[in-house]
Design a protein around this motif. Structure first.
Motif, PDB file in Angstrom:
ATOM      1  N   THR A  79      16.283  51.723  21.227  1.00  0.00           N
ATOM      2  CA  THR A  79      14.983  52.184  20.734  1.00  0.00           C
ATOM      3  C   THR A  79      15.004  53.691  20.524  1.00  0.00           C
ATOM      4  OG1 THR A  79      13.829  50.370  21.830  1.00  0.00           O
ATOM      5  CG2 THR A  79      12.507  52.272  21.221  1.00  0.00           C
ATOM      6  N   GLU A  80      15.520  54.439  21.519  1.00  0.00           N
ATOM      7  CA  GLU A  80      15.543  55.903  21.438  1.00  0.00           C
ATOM      8  C   GLU A  80      16.413  56.409  20.291  1.00  0.00           C
ATOM      9  OE1 GLU A  80      15.068  56.879  26.236  1.00  0.00           O
ATOM     10  OE2 GLU A  80      16.960  57.350  25.225  1.00  0.00           O
ATOM     11  N   GLU A  81      17.564  55.783  20.085  1.00  0.00           N
ATOM     12  CA  GLU A  81      18.531  56.330  19.138  1.00  0.00           C
ATOM     13  C   GLU A  81      18.424  55.766  17.730  1.00  0.00           C
ATOM     14  OE1 GLU A  81      22.340  55.910  21.023  1.00  0.00           O
ATOM     15  OE2 GLU A  81      21.899  57.489  22.473  1.00  0.00           O
ATOM     16  N   GLY A  83      15.654  53.400  16.775  1.00  0.00           N
ATOM     17  CA  GLY A  83      14.353  52.802  16.493  1.00  0.00           C
ATOM     18  C   GLY A  83      14.408  51.292  16.456  1.00  0.00           C
ATOM     19  N   LEU A  84      15.393  50.711  17.129  1.00  0.00           N
ATOM     20  CA  LEU A  84      15.628  49.268  17.092  1.00  0.00           C
ATOM     21  C   LEU A  84      15.033  48.606  18.331  1.00  0.00           C
ATOM     22  CD1 LEU A  84      17.016  46.936  15.600  1.00  0.00           C
ATOM     23  CD2 LEU A  84      19.118  47.528  16.792  1.00  0.00           C
ATOM     24  N   HIS A  85      14.205  47.617  18.118  1.00  0.00           N
ATOM     25  CA  HIS A  85      13.590  46.868  19.214  1.00  0.00           C
ATOM     26  C   HIS A  85      14.160  45.452  19.176  1.00  0.00           C
ATOM     27  CE1 HIS A  85      10.663  50.072  19.844  1.00  0.00           C
ATOM     28  NE2 HIS A  85      10.619  50.157  18.525  1.00  0.00           N
ATOM     29  N   GLN A 121      15.460  44.134   9.475  1.00  0.00           N
ATOM     30  CA  GLN A 121      15.830  44.939  10.636  1.00  0.00           C
ATOM     31  C   GLN A 121      16.881  45.987  10.255  1.00  0.00           C
ATOM     32  OE1 GLN A 121      16.898  41.535  13.123  1.00  0.00           O
ATOM     33  NE2 GLN A 121      15.493  42.304  14.701  1.00  0.00           N
ATOM     34  N   ALA A 124      15.339  48.834   8.458  1.00  0.00           N
ATOM     35  CA  ALA A 124      14.470  49.652   9.311  1.00  0.00           C
ATOM     36  C   ALA A 124      15.243  50.575  10.255  1.00  0.00           C
ATOM     37  CB  ALA A 124      13.533  48.750  10.118  1.00  0.00           C
ATOM     38  N   LEU A 125      16.567  50.407  10.357  1.00  0.00           N
ATOM     39  CA  LEU A 125      17.353  51.279  11.230  1.00  0.00           C
ATOM     40  C   LEU A 125      17.197  52.727  10.775  1.00  0.00           C
ATOM     41  CD1 LEU A 125      20.714  49.329  11.638  1.00  0.00           C
ATOM     42  CD2 LEU A 125      18.970  49.697  13.381  1.00  0.00           C
ATOM     43  N   ARG A 126      17.091  53.626  11.751  1.00  0.00           N
ATOM     44  CA  ARG A 126      16.959  55.047  11.438  1.00  0.00           C
ATOM     45  C   ARG A 126      17.552  55.861  12.578  1.00  0.00           C
ATOM     46  NH1 ARG A 126      13.005  56.218  14.893  1.00  0.00           N
ATOM     47  NH2 ARG A 126      11.310  54.789  15.255  1.00  0.00           N
ATOM     48  N   ALA A 128      16.929  58.131  15.180  1.00  0.00           N
ATOM     49  CA  ALA A 128      15.703  58.524  15.874  1.00  0.00           C
ATOM     50  C   ALA A 128      15.969  59.552  16.959  1.00  0.00           C
ATOM     51  CB  ALA A 128      15.035  57.284  16.472  1.00  0.00           C
ATOM     52  N   ASP A 129      17.200  60.038  17.059  1.00  0.00           N
ATOM     53  CA  ASP A 129      17.582  60.939  18.155  1.00  0.00           C
ATOM     54  C   ASP A 129      18.696  61.847  17.637  1.00  0.00           C
ATOM     55  OD1 ASP A 129      19.158  61.787  20.531  1.00  0.00           O
ATOM     56  OD2 ASP A 129      17.778  60.513  21.627  1.00  0.00           O
TER      57      ASP A 129
END
Length: 177
Positions: A79-81, A83-85, A121, A124-126, A128-129
């Protein structure tokens, strides 16, 4: 004359027993715990990440914090790196004990099978860190070229175990017989 109290320490003196356990805990070895995810796209390629703090590509994941369960650590890192849940039911596919190296003590590395991402999915990967400079889905040949040899060996064992529905147990990337 009184008979000596022969009950075990935990019954006779709970505070002394707790102090004994605390002392033992302080002397026991601590191990770093790392967690990675085996994540594929719908073309069978494996997701790799390019960390900004080390020279080689790696699997997505990271280090568990103190007293954090490995699967919780992986979900947090993804999630942190990226944005994947992901769901909580990822299957463990590999455990690798890594001996001390350089400035590091030994560690235990876990790989969980996060399965195949849907096209939505994947889109949507990005990043995020700032710990990651890039991510890419790679063929096995691309992954072999980008990963350190022991990480490549760990990934191969994880893929084989995921396909077989088992868990690989390794020492420094090598199967334990």
């Amino acid at each position: 004359m009184t008979e000596p109290d022969t009950r075990p320490l935990y019954e006779r003196d709970p505070a002394a027993y707790r102090a004994h356990l605390t002392e033992g805990n302080a002397r026991q070895a601590r191990k770093r715990v790392g967690v990675d995810a085996l994540i594929c796209d719908d073309h069978g390629r494996v997701l790799l990440v390019d960390p900004t703090y080390k020279p080689n590509w790696d699997l997505p994941g990271g280090m568990a914090e103190a007293n954090e369960p490995p699967l919780d650590a992986l979900r947090r890192e993804l999630t942190e790196e990226l944005g994947l849940h992901l769901p909580e039911d990822m299957a463990l596919v590999c455990v690798d004990w890594v001996p001390p190296h350089g400035p590091w003590d030994d560690s235990v590395m876990f790989i969980f099978n996060a399965g195949i991402l849907t096209p939505d999915q994947t889109a949507a990967l990005r990043l995020a860190d700032t710990e990651l400079g890039a991510f890419e889905f790679c063929t096995p040949n691309q992954a072999r070229k980008r990963l350190r040899p022991y990480v490549w060996a760990r990934l191969q064992a994880a893929i084989t175990a995921a396909d077989a529905g088992t868990v690989a147990y390794l020492h420094n990337g090598r199967p334990v017989s």
